[in-house]
Design an enzyme around this catalytic site. Structure first.
Site, PDB file in Angstrom:
ATOM      1  CD  GLU A 185     -60.445  37.533  41.170  1.00  0.00           C
ATOM      2  OE1 GLU A 185     -59.662  36.641  40.850  1.00  0.00           O
ATOM      3  OE2 GLU A 185     -61.086  38.206  40.344  1.00  0.00           O
ATOM      4  CD  GLU A 212     -63.553  32.299  40.507  1.00  0.00           C
ATOM      5  OE1 GLU A 212     -62.780  32.351  39.532  1.00  0.00           O
ATOM      6  OE2 GLU A 212     -63.989  33.297  41.094  1.00  0.00           O
TER       7      GLU A 212
HETATM    8  C1  GAL Z   1     -61.185  34.560  38.669  1.00  0.00           C
HETATM    9  C2  GAL Z   1     -62.287  35.533  38.956  1.00  0.00           C
HETATM   10  C3  GAL Z   1     -63.444  35.385  38.024  1.00  0.00           C
HETATM   11  C4  GAL Z   1     -62.951  35.287  36.605  1.00  0.00           C
HETATM   12  C5  GAL Z   1     -62.030  34.127  36.484  1.00  0.00           C
HETATM   13  C6  GAL Z   1     -61.419  33.982  35.121  1.00  0.00           C
HETATM   14  O1  GAL Z   1     -59.971  35.052  39.087  1.00  0.00           O
HETATM   15  O2  GAL Z   1     -62.736  35.432  40.274  1.00  0.00           O
HETATM   16  O3  GAL Z   1     -64.279  36.481  38.187  1.00  0.00           O
HETATM   17  O4  GAL Z   1     -62.282  36.443  36.281  1.00  0.00           O
HETATM   18  O5  GAL Z   1     -60.942  34.300  37.340  1.00  0.00           O
HETATM   19  O6  GAL Z   1     -62.337  33.778  34.137  1.00  0.00           O
HETATM   20 MG    MG Z   2     -61.746  39.649  38.966  1.00  0.00          MG
END
Ligand code: GAL
Ligand code: MG
Length: 964
Positions: A448, A519
């Site tokens: 990010e 993710e």
């Molecule tokens: C993503 C991020 C993580 C965490 C997650 C939400 O955007 O990379 O670090 O913030 O969302 O829990």
């Molecule tokens: Mg973040």
């Protein structure tokens, strides 16, 4: 002002990365070490400019004793206060970069160490494993060096500053720095020395680095190992030094002959000279490759031999022979596609914060492996070196991520020249430390941080320094899209929280790269809906290889309140502001490593072998890339009406990796048509493994041999048969049962953030269902006023049958549930049911829960913030049992099954409690019976519940019989 740095304020300057810091290298082991872990004195100041020179050497005025490794934010600082502080995207102080807050807690760590005369004849280094966020080092009052990057070690040569006897070491750690802007990960802001500190003893001429490059050719089975020994000569190189390098195979047998070469002499041919390096190389005609399934390691030994022929230093590295490549839209390890059964893991401990121990890491890995998790993204920074040693040894695939996240300034710092060298240095130092670990399959450029020049600068460096691993960077694919986006910075398409339809569309596109979600499936509270829908698409669409669930663990921190209550705290509970509340609690595991119910579903979607029904038989598919099924024993059980009527071992012919076989059913389909029949196949470990004993079930599937009949008559029959052996019906107890219409649920995190309704808008994430339902008045008005509901109650000889007809108008489409709820007399305290179990399940998270008859105590609320929990889907009946064995029984009459739960809490109890410690048990159970219940989805960050798991408007009819 910190002494000796003069007028420089390095912590405020993003271009200043280090002063006097030694180059990064792979971890070396053979040095004499003086461990400095243990108690240190710590004196805290409001900001770095307020640290007087006397704090480094003088009397420790207000020092407290703290533990190193440790976060000072997790320890008692006496009168100084600096608790943990949670923010997600936003910085905890106003910018813009590199502006720093007025209050910037700064700690002066001090302790003494004693050196003998023997030490002084050699060189001394100080190793600082991790300091958040920047640090300056002083020995005996003299400034030695300065370093940045909270998550990688720093080393300094202190030879000229130490003396025989007692020495004073001071490490000043500044909490917020210009670098905090690129350490803006979604986690607690901590402070201090969170990893080990030691002094190392080195000869003047020494092995300073030992990178090893390997390759494996899957076609021929040949491999290679190339070892580069870098010697530091410390001045004018004397001739006559040699390096002897030896390779041993995984069984300890020497491979070929040791390689012996002189350390080059720089002065003879300066133009040709490229360092005091010796390169030894082995070609292996038959190599034993490393994979997570069979983590075989070779041993490299490098000996530095002095001109007199004596061995001056011996270094050992455990390496893996392997090849990682992206080819034909696939990420291949040793020529084979692998499934990424992954999670994102942060370093976290509820008491020590970022200071995790080897045992903590091992506990994490053990629990992961026991739940079929075999890949880890080190979100969002490099871990302690020991983490990678364990992953090499135990067998995990790792995406190693650089400590770069500029989330609050997502689009600007990546092109900002003042941060360029930080970008490159952070990624390069990670690679230089971790390159020998076979577990690492991808280098990640961070998280990010937009996509800019700085990323391509880092990508270029890594591609030259380590051509053996592809790159991973999520934000690069946002510019120009998944098919062509960010080709320089990422070799895999690694989106976060994509819709299933989008990953499927990518599979159908002309994209050339594999898609691995960096993710997905956000595990906040009662969540992880549609995991099986993801995996259905992943396993049937070309180009898709899986992903990393967000995330491994809640980041709850243990906190003792004034009244003695102990709780796991989330953001804001330390009084910090601004904060992002319980968004920090989004793990598959609680902070103290209790699996949340969704973990069963994770283990199931990741199972290494699947069984599906074919016409008349069973198809067995091996999802492993390298191993057969020999380590597993398959057993089957036949369930008739929820009871196991037959069982046996399943005879399975060999199944190749990624292969499948079809076999006949182990048992005839029973003729009895009046009840449902399932076949369950479970795969158990034949032998003890490091993560589980023999008998541990690694995979299971349940196959429907005969569907339950639609009329629900079977339920009635079962009730009748059972009844004959029981006492007379207690009609008085039944008469106390007063089912009321039930359309609401205590909001789960995916419905909306009940504690911080504004959070979703601010973060641009989160479900909107809770607000919609509040607008309808679902939580406040009588549900009878919202829908048409007709209930009839008919008493017959076997109990009382309740029949409901509910008409949901169009404007109430997408309700949380349609059902009834009622309290039961307090004496009924345990449960038995025929339905899915044993753990809770929801309509979009029920693959792991098999049908059967289960006995259990009512669940305790499993989530950090109380919310709807405990549902058992597809129940045929539920019994509530009292201490004398008396039973209140609920039989489904129609349709074939209903969802049910029985907990000690009402919706209001759950909805009103902000933390687990505010939730108190009632003295009686509340029973919920649903004809429909909305899936849980993952809307807290990612796609909402899929349409097929939402409740349509229209007529719902259901009936059940209650008998006591
Ligand atoms: C993503 C991020 C993580 C965490 C997650 C939400 O955007 O990379 O670090 O913030 O969302 O829990
Ligand atoms: Mg973040």
């Amino acid at each position: 002002m910190l002494p000796v740095i003069g007028t420089l304020r390095p912590w405020a300057d993003p271009t200043l990365l280090q002063l006097g810091r030694l180059p990064m290298h792979v971890p070396l082991d053979a040095a004499d070490r003086l461990a400095l872990d243990g108690p240190w004195q710590l004196e805290m100041f409001e900001r770095p400019d307020a640290v007087p020179a006397t704090a480094i050497t003088g009397r420790r005025r207000r020092a407290v004793e703290v533990a190193v490794p440790g976060n000072w934010t997790m320890q008692d600082l006496g009168t100084f206060s600096d608790p943990p502080w949670y923010t997600n995207v936003q910085m905890p102080f106003p910018g813009p970069p590199p502006l720093l807050p007025e209050r910037n807690p700064t700690g002066v760590y001090r302790r003494s160490f004693t050196l003998t005369h023997a030490w002084l004849r050699r060189r001394s280094l100080v190793h600082i494993g991790g300091a958040e966020s920047v640090h300056a080092v002083y020995v005996n009052g003299t400034f030695v060096g300065y370093g940045t990057d909270s998550r990688l070690p720093s080393e300094y040569d202190i030879t000229s500053h130490v003396r025989q006897g007692r020495n004073e070491l001071a490490i000043v750690v500044v909490k917020f720095s210009a670098h905090s802007y690129i350490e803006d990960q979604d986690q607690w802001w901590m402070g201090g020395l969170h990893r080990s500190v030691w002094i190392e003893h080195r000869a003047p001429v020494r092995i300073a680095d030992l990178p090893v490059t390997t390759d494996y050719d899957p076609a021929s089975g040949a491999g290679s190992v190339a070892v580069t020994t870098t010697v530091e000569v410390g001045g004018d190189p004397a001739a006559g030094w040699t390096v002897r390098t030896t390779l041993r195979d995984p069984r300890g047998k020497r491979v070929g002959r040791p390689d012996e070469q002189p350390v080059p002499d720089a002065h003879r041919r300066p133009y040709e000279f490229h360092g005091f390096r010796v390169i030894a190389r082995w070609e292996l005609s038959r190599a034993t490759p490393w994979s997570a399934e069979s983590p075989a390691r070779y041993t490299v030994t490098a000996e530095l031999i002095d001109p007199a022929g004596d061995v001056a230093q011996v270094e050992t590295q455990l390496v893996g022979v392997k090849r990682v490549e992206v080819r034909d839209r696939q990420l291949l390890v040793n020529g084979r596609a692998i499934w990424i059964f992954g999670v994102n893991r942060h370093d976290h401990h509820p008491d020590r914060g970022k200071a995790v121990t080897v045992d903590d890491i091992r506990d994490d890995l053990l629990a992961m492996r026991a739940h079929n998790i075999t890949a880890i993204r080190t979100s969002h920074y490099p871990n302690d070196a020991v983490f990678y040693d364990l992953c090499d040894e135990l067998g995990f695939y790792v995406v190693d991520e650089a400590n770069i996240e500029s989330h609050a300034y997502n689009r600007s710092l990546c092109d900002d020249p003042t941060y360029r060298s930080a970008w490159v240095d952070r990624g390069a130092r990670m690679v230089q430390r971790d390159r020998n670990h076979p577990c690492i399959i991808l280098w990640s450029l961070g998280n990010e941080s937009g996509y800019g020049d700085n990323h391509d600068a880092l990508a270029g460096w890594i591609r030259k320094a380590d051509p053996t691993r592809p790159l991973h960077y999520e934000d690069a694919i946002r510019i120009d899209g998944w098919v062509d986006g960010g080709l320089t910075a990422t070799d895999v398409v690694c989106p976060m929280y994509p819709e299933i339809a989008d990953i499927q569309a990518y599979g159908d596109s002309a994209g050339t790269r594999p898609l691995i979600m960096c993710e997905y499936n956000h595990a906040m509270g009662n969540s992880n809906g549609s995991l099986s829908d993801y995996w259905h698409v992943i396993t049937t669409t070309p180009g898709l290889q899986g992903g990393f669930i967000w995330e491994w663990k809640d980041h709850g921190l243990r906190q003792t309140l004034a009244d003695g209550t102990v709780r796991l705290a989330y953001g804001g509970q330390f009084g910090e502001s601004p904060h992002d509340g319980n968004f920090v609690a989004d793990g598959l595991m609680s902070a103290d490593l209790e699996p949340h119910p969704a973990m069963h579903e994770v283990a199931w979607v990741h199972r290494p072998v699947t069984v599906t029904a074919t016409r008349g038989g069973l198809r067995i598919e091996n999802r492993q890339s390298f191993a057969g099924l020999g380590a597993l024993k398959a057993r089957w059980e036949l369930f008739v009406g929820g009871e196991i009527t037959r069982r046996g071992s399943l005879r399975v012919p060999p199944v190749e990796p990624h292969g499948s076989v079809t076999i006949g059913l182990p048992v005839e389909r029973p003729e009895r048509a009046s009840t449902d029949v399932q076949l369950t196949v479970r795969w158990e470990l034949r032998a003890d493994t490091w993560f589980a004993p023999a008998g541990h079930v690694v995979a299971w599937d349940q196959i429907e041999l005969r569907a339950p009949r639609r009329t629900g008559r079977s339920g009635v029959e079962t009730a009748r048969t059972d009844r004959s052996s029981r006492a007379a019906i207690d009609q008085a107890a039944i008469d106390q049962v007063a089912p009321v219409l039930h359309l609401r649920r205590a909001p789960i995190d995916n419905d909306g953030f009940k504690l911080m309704p504004e959070l979703g808008r601010r973060l641009r994430v989160g479900g909107r269902s809770m607000e919609r339902w509040q607008d309808i008045g679902l939580d406040t008005v009588d549900p009878e006023s919202l829908v048409d509901h007709e209930m009839t109650r008919r008493v017959d000889g076997t109990g009382t049958v309740f029949r409901h007809v509910v008409d949901v108008p169009d404007e109430l489409t997408d309700l949380p549930r349609v059902g009834v709820t009622f309290p039961v007399p307090a004496r009924f305290r345990s449960l038995r049911w025929f339905g899915r179990g044993p753990h809770e399940s929801y309509p979009d998270r029920r693959g792991a829960a098999t049908l059967g008859i289960w006995d259990a105590e009512p669940d305790e609320s499993p989530y950090l913030v109380p919310q709807e929990f405990g549902l058992r889907t597809d129940c045929r009946w539920l019994e509530l049992v009292d201490a004398d064995g008396a039973v209140m029984r609920i039989d489904v009459v129609m349709p074939a099954s209903l969802h049910m739960s029985a907990t000690w809490h009402t919706d209001d109890d759950l909805a009103d409690a902000a933390t687990a410690t505010e939730l108190h048990r009632r003295d009686h159970l509340t029973v919920n019976i649903d004809v429909a219940h909305r899936g849980v989805g993952t809307a807290s960050c990612g796609p909402d519940t899929l349409p097929q798991y939402r409740l349509a408007a229209g007529r719902y009819e259901f009936a059940y019989r209650i008998s006591v």
